[in-house]
Design a protein around this motif. Structure first.
Motif, PDB file in Angstrom:
ATOM      1  N   THR A  24       0.842  -1.196   0.000  1.00 53.10           N
ATOM      2  CA  THR A  24       0.000   0.000   0.000  1.00 53.10           C
ATOM      3  C   THR A  24       0.876   1.245   0.000  1.00 53.10           C
ATOM      4  OG1 THR A  24      -0.176   0.081   2.418  1.00 53.10           O
ATOM      5  CG2 THR A  24      -1.882  -1.150   1.215  1.00 53.10           C
ATOM      6  N   ILE A  25       0.417   2.270  -0.716  1.00 45.88           N
ATOM      7  CA  ILE A  25       1.094   3.561  -0.791  1.00 45.88           C
ATOM      8  C   ILE A  25       0.086   4.623  -0.368  1.00 45.88           C
ATOM      9  CG2 ILE A  25       2.292   5.208  -2.277  1.00 45.88           C
ATOM     10  CD1 ILE A  25       2.942   2.856  -4.145  1.00 45.88           C
ATOM     11  N   THR A  26       0.436   5.401   0.641  1.00 45.60           N
ATOM     12  CA  THR A  26      -0.467   6.409   1.183  1.00 45.60           C
ATOM     13  C   THR A  26       0.200   7.772   1.141  1.00 45.60           C
ATOM     14  OG1 THR A  26      -1.470   4.793   2.679  1.00 45.60           O
ATOM     15  CG2 THR A  26      -1.800   7.125   3.208  1.00 45.60           C
ATOM     16  N   THR A  27      -0.575   8.800   0.789  1.00 40.94           N
ATOM     17  CA  THR A  27      -0.080  10.167   0.870  1.00 40.94           C
ATOM     18  C   THR A  27      -1.125  11.062   1.519  1.00 40.94           C
ATOM     19  OG1 THR A  27       0.887  12.013  -0.376  1.00 40.94           O
ATOM     20  CG2 THR A  27      -0.960  10.855  -1.413  1.00 40.94           C
ATOM     21  N   THR A  28      -0.638  12.129   2.140  1.00 41.54           N
ATOM     22  CA  THR A  28      -1.530  13.132   2.734  1.00 41.54           C
ATOM     23  C   THR A  28      -1.325  14.494   2.081  1.00 41.54           C
ATOM     24  OG1 THR A  28       0.120  13.509   4.466  1.00 41.54           O
ATOM     25  CG2 THR A  28      -1.665  11.958   4.961  1.00 41.54           C
ATOM     26  N   ALA A  29      -0.622  14.517   0.944  1.00 43.32           N
ATOM     27  CA  ALA A  29      -0.393  15.782   0.235  1.00 43.32           C
ATOM     28  C   ALA A  29      -1.695  16.214  -0.432  1.00 43.32           C
ATOM     29  CB  ALA A  29       0.709  15.616  -0.812  1.00 43.32           C
ATOM     30  N   ALA A  30      -2.265  17.306   0.026  1.00 41.65           N
ATOM     31  CA  ALA A  30      -3.575  17.744  -0.468  1.00 41.65           C
ATOM     32  C   ALA A  30      -3.464  18.360  -1.869  1.00 41.65           C
ATOM     33  CB  ALA A  30      -4.167  18.765   0.497  1.00 41.65           C
TER      34      ALA A  30
ATOM     35  N   ALA B 266      -9.827   7.194  -0.227  1.00 42.88           N
ATOM     36  CA  ALA B 266      -9.497   8.209  -1.223  1.00 42.88           C
ATOM     37  C   ALA B 266     -10.319   9.467  -0.955  1.00 42.88           C
ATOM     38  CB  ALA B 266      -9.746   7.693  -2.631  1.00 42.88           C
ATOM     39  N   ASP B 267      -9.721  10.414  -0.267  1.00 41.43           N
ATOM     40  CA  ASP B 267     -10.349  11.721  -0.103  1.00 41.43           C
ATOM     41  C   ASP B 267      -9.266  12.783  -0.147  1.00 41.43           C
ATOM     42  OD1 ASP B 267      -9.241  12.008   2.544  1.00 41.43           O
ATOM     43  OD2 ASP B 267     -10.849  10.704   3.265  1.00 41.43           O
ATOM     44  N   ALA B 268      -9.657  14.027  -0.035  1.00 42.66           N
ATOM     45  CA  ALA B 268      -8.716  15.125  -0.217  1.00 42.66           C
ATOM     46  C   ALA B 268      -7.605  15.131   0.823  1.00 42.66           C
ATOM     47  CB  ALA B 268      -9.455  16.458  -0.182  1.00 42.66           C
TER      48      ALA B 268
ATOM     49  N   LEU C 218       4.899  10.336   2.031  1.00 41.99           N
ATOM     50  CA  LEU C 218       4.443   8.998   1.661  1.00 41.99           C
ATOM     51  C   LEU C 218       4.570   8.041   2.838  1.00 41.99           C
ATOM     52  CD1 LEU C 218       6.193   8.547  -1.829  1.00 41.99           C
ATOM     53  CD2 LEU C 218       3.806   9.162  -1.414  1.00 41.99           C
ATOM     54  N   GLU C 219       3.669   7.087   2.857  1.00 39.14           N
ATOM     55  CA  GLU C 219       3.774   5.951   3.774  1.00 39.14           C
ATOM     56  C   GLU C 219       3.578   4.689   2.959  1.00 39.14           C
ATOM     57  OE1 GLU C 219       0.807   4.027   6.871  1.00 39.14           O
ATOM     58  OE2 GLU C 219       1.751   5.829   7.721  1.00 39.14           O
ATOM     59  N   ILE C 220       4.547   3.800   3.005  1.00 39.33           N
ATOM     60  CA  ILE C 220       4.500   2.549   2.248  1.00 39.33           C
ATOM     61  C   ILE C 220       4.492   1.398   3.238  1.00 39.33           C
ATOM     62  CG2 ILE C 220       5.769   1.076   0.646  1.00 39.33           C
ATOM     63  CD1 ILE C 220       6.802   3.624  -0.694  1.00 39.33           C
TER      64      ILE C 220
END
Length: 455
Positions: free
Chosen positions: A4-10, A43-45, A118-120
């Motif tokens: 999984t790849i996660t980002t919080t960059a709006a 998946a949101d902003a 990023l969080e992987i």
């Protein structure tokens, strides 16, 4: 197996643009050994997660494994390959996220070029050497590493830990770099590959390792394990990494009989010799990369003014730190700039150096570089080095017709370089002489060719 790849960059849902996979769609991609699924659990902003789930078919895997089969027949069907991240996942990563790994995103080009939070996560990763080894491989790349060993059986802790870890990486990294690092390091941690190694594996490694592998403190171990200790391939890969601009000075020492001086060092020495010969005292390194030449110029008091420029902000920051340690009034700074645009910062130097730069420029834009350097900045001396394409046949592991570096747009023969440099010199009022750099092969010439322009 899951990644999984996660980002919080709006807006975080722009991750879909970068991966070229729409957050509102679940997609599947057939592989030779199973099926890869891409979907977005969230998946949101504010937060977006892309999941790559690889469903491995053990029977199909056996049919594609060829010579790389376990030494007992049942092991071909009963193993960890359907569940633990390995070279199978790395292969699926390259197939599903190919465009993202190249750093291309026409819809969001600025975002593709920028580091992102990023969080992987990899819930089950074979890791021979345990959490400490995962730390050694990922931490130097800027990741915060959380690697938790998976017990053999939670109900019997006395049995100890398995060879698997749950790995979570957090950091601010360009997405393309993160994907390429995973592509290389997953099979390295597992120390196994599910397919037979061919000579083009060196090209794949050099391409995926661009910008980070040459300077990695564990580069030799990474190369050896990625290439399954195939001596010829390892030698070829380490040699090409040592020639990379971001390689440290000790980057090539793979075997006892290796030459003590790398081609990258030969180039620097040749450039310094020509600058001294032409009595240049102020020098601008155009396309300075991480600043290896800058450091050598500042270490020599014969050069009273030294500056650098590069289009990459990352390279500029590294070069500033490297050159800044030497300090002093002779250092005029490093700034970000493209060679296709005239800039007043390019003016006021005796000499300009383009060391392994022109081959990174798209041919239609070379004319603009010529005008900026020879027409507008117009230093008294210009030193240009570039690969000699004829010498490529001497590189083991380099496929016929392939270029030495994944970012090269072309590589010239000696005749082609002579024609280009002669034309540029005539058009801008310079004279040019040519210098061979490195061991001069009687059949194909030296690996690097140099043009010294003077007026």
């Amino acid at each position: 197996m899951l990644l999984t790849i996660t980002t919080t960059a709006a807006p975080a849902t722009d991750l879909g643009f970068l991966l070229h996979k729409h957050p509102d769609k679940a997609q599947r991609f057939e592989q030779a050994y199973g099926t890869a699924h891409v979907f977005y659990p969230e998946a949101d902003a504010g937060r977006c997660t892309a999941a790559l789930l690889l469903d491995v078919d053990p029977v199909r895997l056996v049919r594609t494994r060829g010579r790389n089969v376990p030494d007992f027949s049942l092991g071909q069907y009963v193993n960890d390959r359907p569940y633990a991240a390995s070279s199978l996942l790395a292969s699926a990563l390259a197939g599903v996220y190919r465009t993202a790994m190249r750093g291309r995103c026409d819809a969001r080009p600025d975002l593709a070029a920028a580091p992102l939070p990023l969080e992987i996560a990899l819930p089950a990763l074979p890791c021979r050497g345990g959490p400490a080894r995962a730390e050694r491989l990922f931490a130097p790349l800027g990741w915060t590493v959380a690697a938790e060993p998976v017990p053999l059986d939670p109900e019997f802790p006395e049995w100890g830990d398995s060879r698997y870890v749950t790995l979570t990486l957090t950091g601010t990294v360009r997405l393309a770099d993160a994907l390429n690092q995973l592509y290389v390091l997953l099979p390295v941690l597992d120390e196994a590959k599910h397919y037979w190694l061919a000579p083009d594996e060196v090209d794949k490694l050099i391409r995926a390792g661009d910008g980070w592998l040459a300077a990695h403190p564990e580069r030799e171990a990474i190369v050896r394990r990625y290439l399954a200790n195939r001596r010829t391939l390892v030698r070829a890969a380490l040699g090409r990494l040592a020639d990379a601009d971001d390689a440290p000075d000790d980057a090539l020492d793979p075997v006892e009989d290796e030459a003590p001086t790398t081609l990258a060092e030969h180039r620097i020495l040749a450039v310094l010799d020509e600058l001294r010969r032409e009595e240049a005292t102020t020098v601008l390194d155009l396309g300075c990369g991480p600043g290896r030449l800058l450091a050598r110029l500042l270490a020599d008091t014969a050069f009273t003014g030294v500056g650098g420029a590069d289009v990459s902000w990352r390279a500029v920051e590294i070069a500033r730190r490297r050159a800044g340690r030497l300090g002093g009034d002779r250092f005029r700074g490093v700034f970000q700039g493209a060679l296709t645009y005239a800039d007043a910062c390019f003016h006021g130097y005796d000499a300009a150096v383009l060391m392994e730069v022109v081959e990174h420029v798209d041919p239609p834009r070379l004319g603009a570089v010529e005008q900026v350097v020879f027409g507008d900045a117009r230093p008294r001396v210009v030193v240009v080095t570039t690969p000699n394409a004829e010498h490529n046949v001497r590189y083991e592991g380099l496929a016929p017709g392939a270029l030495r570096h994944p970012d090269h747009r072309f590589e010239w023969t000696r005749a082609e370089f002579a024609a280009w440099s002669g034309r540029v010199a005539a058009e801008h009022g310079y004279r040019v002489r040519h210098v061979a750099v490195g061991d001069d092969d009687p059949e194909v010439g030296a690996p690097t060719q140099m043009g010294v322009f003077t007026r």
